[in-house]
Scaffold this active site. Structure first.
Site: not given
Ligand code: 8IG
Length: 286
Positions: A54, A86, A106-108, A110-111, A138, A225-226, A249, A261
Protein backbone atom coordinates in the site's frame (compact mmCIF):
# COMPACT_ATOMS: atom_id res chain seq x y z
CA UNK A 1 -1.59 -24.30 -30.21
CA UNK A 2 -3.02 -22.82 -27.06
CA UNK A 3 -1.05 -25.13 -24.79
CA UNK A 4 2.12 -24.21 -26.67
CA UNK A 5 1.32 -20.57 -26.17
CA UNK A 6 0.94 -21.08 -22.44
CA UNK A 7 4.26 -22.84 -22.11
CA UNK A 8 6.36 -21.08 -24.76
CA UNK A 9 6.11 -17.79 -23.00
CA UNK A 10 7.07 -15.35 -25.73
CA UNK A 11 5.50 -17.07 -28.70
CA UNK A 12 4.82 -14.17 -31.06
CA UNK A 13 1.99 -16.15 -32.66
CA UNK A 14 -0.21 -15.36 -29.65
CA UNK A 15 -0.31 -11.64 -30.48
CA UNK A 16 -3.80 -10.62 -31.45
CA UNK A 17 -5.51 -13.63 -29.92
CA UNK A 18 -8.38 -12.10 -28.04
CA UNK A 19 -10.36 -15.05 -26.77
CA UNK A 20 -9.82 -18.76 -26.31
CA UNK A 21 -10.79 -21.57 -23.96
CA UNK A 22 -11.07 -19.92 -20.53
CA UNK A 23 -8.48 -21.88 -18.55
CA UNK A 24 -5.67 -20.74 -20.87
CA UNK A 25 -6.79 -17.21 -21.60
CA UNK A 26 -5.28 -15.50 -18.52
CA UNK A 27 -1.87 -16.93 -19.41
CA UNK A 28 -2.16 -15.69 -23.00
CA UNK A 29 -3.18 -12.28 -21.71
CA UNK A 30 -0.06 -12.21 -19.51
CA UNK A 31 2.09 -13.12 -22.53
CA UNK A 32 0.48 -10.31 -24.51
CA UNK A 33 1.06 -7.87 -21.65
CA UNK A 34 4.73 -8.88 -21.53
CA UNK A 35 5.08 -8.32 -25.30
CA UNK A 36 3.42 -4.94 -25.00
CA UNK A 37 5.75 -4.05 -22.15
CA UNK A 38 8.71 -4.72 -24.45
CA UNK A 39 7.11 -2.70 -27.28
CA UNK A 40 6.40 0.32 -25.11
CA UNK A 41 9.61 0.39 -23.09
CA UNK A 42 12.16 -1.26 -25.41
CA UNK A 43 13.35 -3.19 -22.33
CA UNK A 44 13.19 -6.77 -23.55
CA UNK A 45 13.19 -8.60 -20.23
CA UNK A 46 13.35 -8.31 -16.47
CA UNK A 47 15.06 -10.46 -13.84
CA UNK A 48 13.21 -9.55 -10.65
CA UNK A 49 9.68 -8.41 -9.83
CA UNK A 50 9.09 -6.41 -6.66
CA UNK A 51 5.45 -6.03 -5.63
CA UNK A 52 5.09 -3.13 -3.24
CA UNK A 53 2.37 -2.85 -0.61
CA UNK A 54 0.00 0.00 0.00
CA UNK A 55 1.30 3.38 -1.15
CA UNK A 56 4.97 2.54 -0.85
CA UNK A 57 6.38 4.97 -3.42
CA UNK A 58 9.26 5.85 -1.04
CA UNK A 59 10.33 2.19 -1.11
CA UNK A 60 10.41 2.28 -4.92
CA UNK A 61 12.40 5.52 -4.82
CA UNK A 62 14.93 3.91 -2.48
CA UNK A 63 15.53 1.11 -5.00
CA UNK A 64 17.33 3.44 -7.38
CA UNK A 65 17.06 5.50 -10.54
CA UNK A 66 13.90 4.99 -12.61
CA UNK A 67 14.59 3.67 -16.12
CA UNK A 68 10.93 3.88 -17.08
CA UNK A 69 7.56 4.12 -15.41
CA UNK A 70 4.23 3.36 -17.05
CA UNK A 71 0.63 3.21 -15.98
CA UNK A 72 -0.53 -0.39 -15.84
CA UNK A 73 -3.62 0.39 -17.92
CA UNK A 74 -1.36 0.61 -21.00
CA UNK A 75 -0.95 -3.18 -20.83
CA UNK A 76 -3.67 -5.76 -21.62
CA UNK A 77 -5.38 -7.33 -18.62
CA UNK A 78 -4.49 -4.74 -15.99
CA UNK A 79 -7.12 -2.73 -14.20
CA UNK A 80 -6.44 0.34 -12.09
CA UNK A 81 -6.42 -0.57 -8.36
CA UNK A 82 -9.44 0.51 -6.36
CA UNK A 83 -7.80 1.47 -3.08
CA UNK A 84 -6.44 4.94 -2.32
CA UNK A 85 -2.65 4.80 -2.08
CA UNK A 86 -2.34 2.02 -4.66
CA UNK A 87 -1.04 3.85 -7.67
CA UNK A 88 -1.16 1.19 -10.41
CA UNK A 89 2.22 1.79 -12.01
CA UNK A 90 5.09 -0.33 -13.25
CA UNK A 91 8.57 1.06 -12.82
CA UNK A 92 11.87 -0.39 -13.99
CA UNK A 93 15.18 0.05 -12.18
CA UNK A 94 18.59 -1.49 -12.63
CA UNK A 95 20.11 -2.87 -9.43
CA UNK A 96 23.57 -4.35 -9.91
CA UNK A 97 23.23 -6.58 -12.99
CA UNK A 98 19.49 -7.13 -12.45
CA UNK A 99 16.71 -5.34 -14.31
CA UNK A 100 14.02 -4.97 -11.68
CA UNK A 101 10.35 -4.44 -12.41
CA UNK A 102 8.53 -2.70 -9.58
CA UNK A 103 4.78 -3.13 -9.33
CA UNK A 104 3.38 -0.14 -7.47
CA UNK A 105 -0.14 -1.01 -6.42
CA UNK A 106 -1.72 -4.43 -6.69
CA UNK A 107 -5.17 -5.83 -7.29
CA UNK A 108 -6.55 -7.45 -4.15
CA UNK A 109 -8.80 -10.48 -4.16
CA UNK A 110 -11.43 -8.58 -2.17
CA UNK A 111 -11.97 -6.22 -5.12
CA UNK A 112 -13.99 -9.03 -6.69
CA UNK A 113 -12.21 -8.95 -10.07
CA UNK A 114 -11.26 -12.59 -9.77
CA UNK A 115 -8.04 -14.37 -8.96
CA UNK A 116 -6.60 -13.98 -12.47
CA UNK A 117 -6.64 -10.19 -12.06
CA UNK A 118 -4.89 -10.59 -8.71
CA UNK A 119 -1.97 -12.54 -10.19
CA UNK A 120 -1.83 -10.92 -13.65
CA UNK A 121 1.23 -8.78 -12.89
CA UNK A 122 3.11 -11.78 -11.51
CA UNK A 123 2.31 -13.82 -14.62
CA UNK A 124 3.22 -10.88 -16.89
CA UNK A 125 6.54 -10.34 -15.14
CA UNK A 126 7.42 -14.04 -15.35
CA UNK A 127 6.47 -14.01 -19.02
CA UNK A 128 8.91 -11.09 -19.34
CA UNK A 129 11.72 -13.23 -17.97
CA UNK A 130 11.46 -12.73 -14.21
CA UNK A 131 12.88 -15.61 -12.14
CA UNK A 132 12.63 -13.96 -8.70
CA UNK A 133 9.43 -12.49 -7.31
CA UNK A 134 9.64 -10.33 -4.18
CA UNK A 135 6.24 -9.85 -2.57
CA UNK A 136 5.83 -7.21 0.10
CA UNK A 137 2.77 -6.32 2.09
CA UNK A 138 1.55 -4.44 5.11
CA UNK A 139 -0.08 -6.72 7.65
CA UNK A 140 -1.50 -7.13 11.09
CA UNK A 141 0.91 -8.67 13.58
CA UNK A 142 -0.07 -11.44 15.97
CA UNK A 143 2.83 -10.81 18.38
CA UNK A 144 2.73 -7.62 20.41
CA UNK A 145 6.56 -7.48 20.41
CA UNK A 146 6.31 -6.76 16.69
CA UNK A 147 5.75 -3.02 16.92
CA UNK A 148 4.37 -1.10 13.90
CA UNK A 149 7.22 -0.77 11.40
CA UNK A 150 8.72 -4.22 12.04
CA UNK A 151 9.59 -6.11 8.83
CA UNK A 152 9.05 -9.89 9.00
CA UNK A 153 10.18 -12.50 6.45
CA UNK A 154 7.33 -14.74 5.34
CA UNK A 155 8.40 -18.33 5.90
CA UNK A 156 5.09 -19.90 4.89
CA UNK A 157 1.46 -19.01 4.41
CA UNK A 158 -2.04 -20.21 5.18
CA UNK A 159 -4.42 -19.33 2.38
CA UNK A 160 -7.88 -18.85 3.89
CA UNK A 161 -9.38 -17.25 0.79
CA UNK A 162 -10.66 -20.53 -0.60
CA UNK A 163 -9.29 -19.34 -3.94
CA UNK A 164 -6.39 -20.47 -6.12
CA UNK A 165 -4.84 -19.10 -9.30
CA UNK A 166 -4.35 -22.66 -10.58
CA UNK A 167 -6.69 -24.09 -13.21
CA UNK A 168 -7.89 -27.66 -13.13
CA UNK A 169 -6.11 -30.56 -11.46
CA UNK A 170 -2.69 -28.92 -11.18
CA UNK A 171 -0.99 -30.43 -8.13
CA UNK A 172 1.98 -28.16 -7.60
CA UNK A 173 4.34 -28.60 -4.66
CA UNK A 174 4.13 -25.85 -2.02
CA UNK A 175 6.59 -27.27 0.50
CA UNK A 176 8.88 -24.26 0.03
CA UNK A 177 6.82 -21.40 -1.37
CA UNK A 178 9.11 -18.77 0.18
CA UNK A 179 12.69 -19.57 -0.78
CA UNK A 180 14.83 -20.56 2.18
CA UNK A 181 17.88 -19.36 0.26
CA UNK A 182 16.41 -15.88 -0.28
CA UNK A 183 15.42 -15.66 3.40
CA UNK A 184 18.98 -16.51 4.38
CA UNK A 185 20.28 -13.79 2.06
CA UNK A 186 17.92 -11.27 3.68
CA UNK A 187 19.15 -12.30 7.12
CA UNK A 188 22.77 -11.75 6.14
CA UNK A 189 21.76 -8.12 5.53
CA UNK A 190 19.62 -7.75 8.66
CA UNK A 191 20.34 -10.53 11.19
CA UNK A 192 17.48 -9.26 13.41
CA UNK A 193 14.85 -10.15 10.80
CA UNK A 194 12.20 -12.47 12.24
CA UNK A 195 10.23 -15.02 10.24
CA UNK A 196 6.54 -15.77 10.39
CA UNK A 197 3.57 -17.51 8.83
CA UNK A 198 1.27 -15.20 6.87
CA UNK A 199 -2.44 -15.91 7.03
CA UNK A 200 -4.38 -14.50 4.09
CA UNK A 201 -8.01 -13.65 4.76
CA UNK A 202 -10.43 -12.60 2.04
CA UNK A 203 -11.02 -9.10 3.45
CA UNK A 204 -11.68 -6.24 2.94
CA UNK A 205 -13.00 -6.15 6.47
CA UNK A 206 -10.32 -6.61 9.09
CA UNK A 207 -10.64 -9.68 11.31
CA UNK A 208 -12.82 -10.05 14.33
CA UNK A 209 -10.88 -10.70 17.55
CA UNK A 210 -12.07 -14.33 17.36
CA UNK A 211 -10.64 -14.66 13.85
CA UNK A 212 -7.34 -13.20 15.02
CA UNK A 213 -7.18 -15.79 17.82
CA UNK A 214 -7.97 -18.51 15.29
CA UNK A 215 -5.17 -17.31 13.01
CA UNK A 216 -2.77 -17.54 15.98
CA UNK A 217 -4.00 -21.00 16.97
CA UNK A 218 -3.58 -22.46 13.51
CA UNK A 219 0.03 -21.31 13.40
CA UNK A 220 -0.16 -17.79 12.01
CA UNK A 221 2.10 -14.87 12.91
CA UNK A 222 0.67 -12.21 10.58
CA UNK A 223 -2.74 -11.54 9.06
CA UNK A 224 -3.28 -9.89 5.70
CA UNK A 225 -5.27 -9.73 2.48
CA UNK A 226 -2.71 -10.37 -0.26
CA UNK A 227 0.46 -12.26 -1.20
CA UNK A 228 -0.51 -15.95 -0.90
CA UNK A 229 -2.32 -16.10 -4.23
CA UNK A 230 0.49 -14.18 -5.94
CA UNK A 231 3.06 -16.53 -4.39
CA UNK A 232 1.19 -19.59 -5.66
CA UNK A 233 1.05 -18.13 -9.18
CA UNK A 234 4.79 -17.44 -9.06
CA UNK A 235 5.55 -20.99 -7.88
CA UNK A 236 3.36 -22.43 -10.62
CA UNK A 237 5.72 -20.86 -13.18
CA UNK A 238 8.84 -21.83 -11.23
CA UNK A 239 9.93 -18.40 -9.98
CA UNK A 240 11.54 -18.23 -6.56
CA UNK A 241 9.67 -16.11 -4.04
CA UNK A 242 10.77 -13.81 -1.25
CA UNK A 243 7.97 -12.48 0.96
CA UNK A 244 8.37 -9.58 3.37
CA UNK A 245 5.56 -8.33 5.56
CA UNK A 246 5.65 -5.00 7.29
CA UNK A 247 3.70 -5.14 10.53
CA UNK A 248 1.69 -1.94 10.73
CA UNK A 249 -0.86 -2.78 13.43
CA UNK A 250 -1.60 -5.45 16.02
CA UNK A 251 -4.32 -7.89 14.96
CA UNK A 252 -7.81 -6.80 16.03
CA UNK A 253 -8.57 -7.45 19.68
CA UNK A 254 -4.93 -7.95 20.71
CA UNK A 255 -4.92 -4.40 22.10
CA UNK A 256 -7.72 -1.96 22.93
CA UNK A 257 -7.04 0.00 19.74
CA UNK A 258 -9.54 -0.01 16.86
CA UNK A 259 -8.16 -0.48 13.33
CA UNK A 260 -8.23 2.55 11.07
CA UNK A 261 -7.27 2.18 7.40
CA UNK A 262 -5.64 5.62 7.13
CA UNK A 263 -3.52 5.03 10.23
CA UNK A 264 -2.49 1.64 8.90
CA UNK A 265 -1.42 3.23 5.57
CA UNK A 266 0.52 5.93 7.40
CA UNK A 267 2.44 3.32 9.42
CA UNK A 268 3.41 1.56 6.18
CA UNK A 269 4.52 4.78 4.54
CA UNK A 270 6.66 5.72 7.54
CA UNK A 271 8.75 2.56 7.12
CA UNK A 272 8.70 2.34 3.33
CA UNK A 273 12.10 3.93 2.71
CA UNK A 274 13.77 1.49 5.11
CA UNK A 275 12.02 -1.41 3.38
CA UNK A 276 13.26 -0.14 0.01
CA UNK A 277 16.84 0.02 1.28
CA UNK A 278 16.58 -3.54 2.61
CA UNK A 279 15.13 -4.78 -0.69
CA UNK A 280 17.90 -3.09 -2.69
CA UNK A 281 20.59 -4.84 -0.65
CA UNK A 282 18.82 -8.18 -0.98
CA UNK A 283 18.56 -7.81 -4.77
CA UNK A 284 22.26 -6.91 -4.99
CA UNK A 285 23.01 -10.29 -3.40
CA UNK A 286 20.67 -12.50 -5.44
I1 8IG B 1 -1.94 -3.15 6.94
O1 8IG B 1 -4.90 -6.45 10.73
C1 8IG B 1 -3.09 -4.60 7.44
N1 8IG B 1 -3.58 -5.43 6.55
N2 8IG B 1 -6.34 -9.09 7.27
N3 8IG B 1 -5.62 -7.76 9.02
C2 8IG B 1 -5.66 -8.04 7.69
N4 8IG B 1 -5.03 -7.32 6.79
C3 8IG B 1 -4.31 -6.28 7.24
C4 8IG B 1 -4.24 -5.93 8.58
C5 8IG B 1 -4.92 -6.70 9.53
N5 8IG B 1 -3.46 -4.86 8.69
Amino acid sequence: FFFQAEDGIRDSSVTGVQTCALPIYPYLLANQAAQKLTEITKVSSHDVLVVLGSGWTPAADALGKTDFEINVDLLPGFSPPAVAGHSGKLRSTKIGNKQVLIQMGRTHYYEGKGVDSVVHAVRTAISHGVKTVILTNACGGLHLEWKPGTPVLIKDHINLTGATPLKGAKFIDLSEVYSKNLREIAKTIDPDLQEGVYVQFHGPQYETPAEVLMAKKIGGDMVGMSTSLEAIAAREKGAQVLGISLVTNPGAGLTNEKLNHEEVLAAGLASATRMGELLKKVIEKI
